[in-house]
Design an enzyme around this catalytic site. Sequence first.
Site, PDB file in Angstrom:
ATOM      1  N   ASP A 299     -34.715   5.832  47.351  1.00  0.00           N
ATOM      2  CA  ASP A 299     -35.451   7.061  47.599  1.00  0.00           C
ATOM      3  C   ASP A 299     -36.965   6.829  47.583  1.00  0.00           C
ATOM      4  OD1 ASP A 299     -35.447  10.040  47.777  1.00  0.00           O
ATOM      5  OD2 ASP A 299     -36.440   9.893  45.829  1.00  0.00           O
ATOM      6  N   GLU A 333     -35.737   4.824  52.090  1.00  0.00           N
ATOM      7  CA  GLU A 333     -36.183   6.046  52.752  1.00  0.00           C
ATOM      8  C   GLU A 333     -37.697   5.991  52.911  1.00  0.00           C
ATOM      9  OE1 GLU A 333     -36.613  10.845  51.966  1.00  0.00           O
ATOM     10  OE2 GLU A 333     -37.013   9.331  50.437  1.00  0.00           O
TER      11      GLU A 333
END
Length: 598
Positions: A299, A333
């Site tokens: 993330d 990401e």
Amino acid sequence: MTTTIKTISTFATSLLAGVLLSACHPAETVSSAPAVAQEKTRANASDLPHYLTRDIQDEIFYFVMPDRFYNGDESNDNGSTTEPLSAGGFDPTHKGYYHGGDLNGLQQKLPYLKELGITSIWMTPIMRNQAVQANSAGYHGYWILDFTEIDPHLGSNAELKAFIDAAHKENIKIFFDIITNHTADVIKYPACHGEDGLQWLMEQGSDCPYKTIAETEAGQGYQAIIPKGQENVKTPAWLNDPKYYHNQGDSFWEGESAVYGDFSGLDDVNTDDPFVVKGMTDIFKNVISEFKPDGFRIDTVKHVNMEFWQEFAPALVEHAKSEGIPQFFMFGEVYDPSSAFLSQFTTVGKMQSVLDFGFQSAAQQALVDQKGTNVLAELFANDKDYLDEDSSADQLVTFVGNHDMGRFAHMLQTSAHNYSESEQAQRTLLAHALMYFSRGIPVIYYGAEQGFVGEGGDQASRQDMMPSKVKSYNDNYLLATDKTTADDNFDTSHSFYKTFADFADVYIKNHALRYGKTETLYAQDSAGMFAFSRTSEQQNIVVVLNTATTEQKVELDVNAKAITSLYQSENSQQNAQLQQNKLAVTLPALSIAVYQID
């Protein structure tokens, strides 16, 4: 001489067929009759190499938020019985709270996912969260307190291991979503949260203004405090010390604040500190050793300094190999569509791959905004940016919608082009077909296979697959069905589900669709035809799609004596002809065809 192609597979679901229309909207019409359903045995994860030795380019991902999938154990709905900060937050009527889905539920639905053609399951973070912050809950998993324990709303460490074992028996891989950028919001600043740190924000609805590095070094930064009783709520213990965080207030997503600021108030870890680098590396080495996942999605990668990734990423891959996971794979990401920006994390940052926001953007431009198919050609032309000694665009992880930006169907629904429901269905399927048949590793965002639309991004795109009690979810129509999210939506007869399973069947059976190099054969500066080849040592494939609303034709130079149809949107076998090394293809509106060049 003209040679008509031979067809080796005929699929039941047509992108243009009337079966795509929802039965609750009889006013919609289509130009062709639905195809006659024919049962067939489709390829699935069992037809691929063993999960431990399987290359990442063989995968088809299913991205799922466990809390919104299926409730297999109602006894864990309220979370922890021993840790107050990880208890409660369960309200299935509220889109921002826990709804009861869990690991047990995922395990029960493995047959549903395998039949869909899924080979890898990527879950949103599953470590123990702070259950409630302000007016929302940690159902999504991104507010981690404990990096060693599974969130009790989702199950136990033992249940996670049982789920992974069950998936592996089906030859399906499991990927964890992990976070190194931040932890749950525990650290407070008196200037923003009061002297005791217990006020959410002294000025409701505002941020805690970012303090620059220069301001902080000049003594004008924030005092960091931990509210009484919360001094030891994080695990490992070193995460409780404010000295290992930046403590500079909220990011405004630009300049240095994008790296050093708190992500919407979440405690931003100081990943510049060598102690933190080692600490975070050790955390996830331990996760690998205990649970044996097959890889990580990481993330908020662009919100962490590049030097951290250069050390962290290779160390985890090597550790996984030492634990008997030779194909362990990580993708990050990086929320940006530019290949120049994205690629620096796989080249300079030494990460194996990233989510391909560039692909998402190009698909949206071509199929939502009706821009020319040259946007797709430009995407593939920039693939050279990713090429280095250990990475390439072929290993990018592709998608068309997600839990942050929203669903592709919603982008169509809110388009200025005012698409009908039937055209929303056609364009949604065509976007997914492009994702399956072009380079990269495809990801289905859960619910897409059931025609989920949603009302926007974030919470508005995180509907329940199990019967929902959220009014703002249940008042939405779904594509190609008369159901709503108030119903159970694990329908294996849904036309989208069947079509995705067909895409997976073609993908798994044809080597070049997984490993072939990509070359654009035709593009134009308006909506219409786009053609590209996928060439491997074993196979040469040509993919042609039509993004226009009228029938289109294209003539392609190919060196072939014969061509074989692998997939066509319609059952017609007369839409392609081979003559003097030229392949002439005629496609109806919003359709795709895949040919093997012999």
